[in-house]
Motif scaffolding. Structure first.
Motif, PDB file in Angstrom:
ATOM      1  N   UNK A  66     -18.272  11.543  13.302  1.00 36.58           N
ATOM      2  CA  UNK A  66     -18.245  13.149  12.824  1.00 36.58           C
ATOM      3  C   UNK A  66     -19.443  13.569  12.006  1.00 36.58           C
ATOM      4  N   UNK A  67     -19.852  12.610  11.016  1.00 35.85           N
ATOM      5  CA  UNK A  67     -20.858  12.553  10.254  1.00 35.85           C
ATOM      6  C   UNK A  67     -22.273  12.899  11.281  1.00 35.85           C
ATOM      7  N   UNK A  68     -22.452  11.976  11.941  1.00 37.83           N
ATOM      8  CA  UNK A  68     -23.524  12.080  13.038  1.00 37.83           C
ATOM      9  C   UNK A  68     -23.388  13.664  13.650  1.00 37.83           C
ATOM     10  N   UNK A  69     -22.490  13.848  14.294  1.00 34.40           N
ATOM     11  CA  UNK A  69     -22.359  15.013  15.061  1.00 34.40           C
ATOM     12  C   UNK A  69     -22.629  16.221  14.208  1.00 34.40           C
ATOM     13  N   UNK A  70     -21.810  16.454  13.025  1.00 40.51           N
ATOM     14  CA  UNK A  70     -21.829  17.495  12.150  1.00 40.51           C
ATOM     15  C   UNK A  70     -23.456  17.592  11.869  1.00 40.51           C
ATOM     16  N   UNK A  71     -24.304  16.496  11.621  1.00 37.94           N
ATOM     17  CA  UNK A  71     -25.409  16.772  11.116  1.00 37.94           C
ATOM     18  C   UNK A  71     -26.417  17.239  12.311  1.00 37.94           C
ATOM     19  N   UNK A  72     -26.243  17.066  13.720  1.00 43.85           N
ATOM     20  CA  UNK A  72     -26.871  17.653  14.646  1.00 43.85           C
ATOM     21  C   UNK A  72     -26.746  19.114  14.772  1.00 43.85           C
ATOM     22  N   UNK A  73     -25.494  19.778  14.050  1.00 41.89           N
ATOM     23  CA  UNK A  73     -25.365  21.210  14.210  1.00 41.89           C
ATOM     24  C   UNK A  73     -25.473  21.802  12.737  1.00 41.89           C
ATOM     25  N   UNK A  77     -18.781  20.992  12.934  1.00 44.80           N
ATOM     26  CA  UNK A  77     -17.926  21.475  14.125  1.00 44.80           C
ATOM     27  C   UNK A  77     -17.000  20.417  14.879  1.00 44.80           C
ATOM     28  N   UNK A  78     -16.925  19.455  14.103  1.00 43.05           N
ATOM     29  CA  UNK A  78     -15.939  18.111  14.612  1.00 43.05           C
ATOM     30  C   UNK A  78     -14.514  18.700  14.411  1.00 43.05           C
ATOM     31  N   UNK A  79     -14.380  19.479  13.141  1.00 34.22           N
ATOM     32  CA  UNK A  79     -12.951  19.802  12.886  1.00 34.22           C
ATOM     33  C   UNK A  79     -12.397  20.643  14.181  1.00 34.22           C
ATOM     34  N   UNK A  80     -13.387  21.564  14.473  1.00 34.13           N
ATOM     35  CA  UNK A  80     -12.794  22.496  15.446  1.00 34.13           C
ATOM     36  C   UNK A  80     -12.707  21.891  17.016  1.00 34.13           C
ATOM     37  N   UNK A  81     -13.833  20.977  17.029  1.00 32.10           N
ATOM     38  CA  UNK A  81     -14.133  20.390  18.594  1.00 32.10           C
ATOM     39  C   UNK A  81     -12.748  19.237  18.753  1.00 32.10           C
ATOM     40  N   UNK A  82     -12.649  18.403  17.597  1.00 34.71           N
ATOM     41  CA  UNK A  82     -11.845  17.287  17.878  1.00 34.71           C
ATOM     42  C   UNK A  82     -10.376  17.389  17.175  1.00 34.71           C
ATOM     43  N   UNK A  92     -11.730  10.883  30.313  1.00 32.65           N
ATOM     44  CA  UNK A  92     -12.226  10.938  31.573  1.00 32.65           C
ATOM     45  C   UNK A  92     -13.399   9.767  31.791  1.00 32.65           C
ATOM     46  N   UNK A  93     -12.885   8.520  30.779  1.00 30.75           N
ATOM     47  CA  UNK A  93     -13.784   7.332  30.965  1.00 30.75           C
ATOM     48  C   UNK A  93     -14.475   7.416  29.787  1.00 30.75           C
ATOM     49  N   UNK A  94     -14.810   8.554  28.861  1.00 32.17           N
ATOM     50  CA  UNK A  94     -15.734   8.142  28.049  1.00 32.17           C
ATOM     51  C   UNK A  94     -15.138   8.724  26.511  1.00 32.17           C
ATOM     52  N   UNK A  95     -15.727   8.450  25.445  1.00 36.19           N
ATOM     53  CA  UNK A  95     -15.176   8.824  24.148  1.00 36.19           C
ATOM     54  C   UNK A  95     -15.462  10.368  24.209  1.00 36.19           C
ATOM     55  N   UNK A  96     -14.590  11.002  23.666  1.00 36.05           N
ATOM     56  CA  UNK A  96     -14.434  12.415  23.489  1.00 36.05           C
ATOM     57  C   UNK A  96     -15.860  12.893  22.719  1.00 36.05           C
ATOM     58  N   UNK A  97     -16.264  12.198  21.750  1.00 35.83           N
ATOM     59  CA  UNK A  97     -17.578  12.499  21.215  1.00 35.83           C
ATOM     60  C   UNK A  97     -18.722  12.574  22.090  1.00 35.83           C
ATOM     61  N   UNK A  98     -18.642  11.705  23.130  1.00 35.23           N
ATOM     62  CA  UNK A  98     -20.005  11.655  23.824  1.00 35.23           C
ATOM     63  C   UNK A  98     -19.737  12.913  24.848  1.00 35.23           C
ATOM     64  N   UNK A  99     -18.266  13.236  25.213  1.00 32.23           N
ATOM     65  CA  UNK A  99     -18.092  14.221  26.180  1.00 32.23           C
ATOM     66  C   UNK A  99     -18.595  15.686  25.611  1.00 32.23           C
ATOM     67  N   UNK A 100     -18.227  15.808  24.400  1.00 30.75           N
ATOM     68  CA  UNK A 100     -18.891  16.871  23.607  1.00 30.75           C
ATOM     69  C   UNK A 100     -20.078  17.250  23.392  1.00 30.75           C
ATOM     70  N   UNK A 101     -20.788  16.112  23.357  1.00 31.38           N
ATOM     71  CA  UNK A 101     -22.480  16.112  23.224  1.00 31.38           C
ATOM     72  C   UNK A 101     -22.984  16.364  24.627  1.00 31.38           C
ATOM     73  N   UNK A 102     -22.266  15.752  25.658  1.00 29.79           N
ATOM     74  CA  UNK A 102     -22.851  16.108  26.850  1.00 29.79           C
ATOM     75  C   UNK A 102     -22.392  17.628  27.417  1.00 29.79           C
ATOM     76  N   UNK A 103     -21.610  18.162  26.983  1.00 27.75           N
ATOM     77  CA  UNK A 103     -21.142  19.612  27.132  1.00 27.75           C
ATOM     78  C   UNK A 103     -22.202  20.286  26.377  1.00 27.75           C
TER      79      UNK A 103
END
Length: 130
Positions: A66-73, A77-82, A92-103
């Motif tokens: 969450x710290x890493x992803x929030x740092x990107x934006x 964003x993690x509280x709302x996303x996850x 879908x076979x991948x961590x939700x964090x990775x799905x989020x970044x891929x989207x």
């Protein structure tokens, strides 16, 4: 209080169509691509360790992700996303964090391209006068 209104480039996105879960960030921030690339590298290291995490380890990794992803934006964003879902959770076979970044990556590219074209058009209007 007076109000200062200007276009700051921020966009608001409803997460999976749920308008009660909105993330807001600037997809044309010049640093977002570098921060995204750095985040993906950090997350690849985390996700490459295919082990069974203890509850405490999973909780610690969730906080780090969450710290890493929030740092990107540059915002939470993690509280709302996850919500309360651990970012290591698989969908879908991948961590939700990775799905989020891929989207997010194609959305960021799309908006950046649109804004760049708009800027070039406006600049051309003035340079054609020279």
């Amino acid at each position: 209080m007076e109000n200062l209104k200007f276009n700051d480039g921020f966009k608001s996105l409803a997460v999976n169509g749920d308008e009660s879960r909105v993330i807001r960030f600037n997809p044309t921030d010049f640093g977002i691509t570098d921060r995204m690339n750095d985040a993906v590298k950090s997350l690849e290291k985390i996700f490459s360790d295919e082990k069974d995490y203890s509850f405490e380890e999973a909780k610690e990794l969730d906080a780090e992700i969450r710290r890493i992803i929030n740092g990107v934006f540059a915002s939470d964003v993690c509280t709302e996303a996850f919500g309360e879902t651990n970012c290591l959770s698989i969908a879908g076979g991948k961590p939700v964090a990775l799905n989020f970044l891929e989207a997010m990556a194609p959305y960021i590219r799309k908006i950046s391209t649109e804004e760049r074209k708009l800027s070039e058009k406006k600049i051309k209007k003035y340079t054609d006068q020279l």
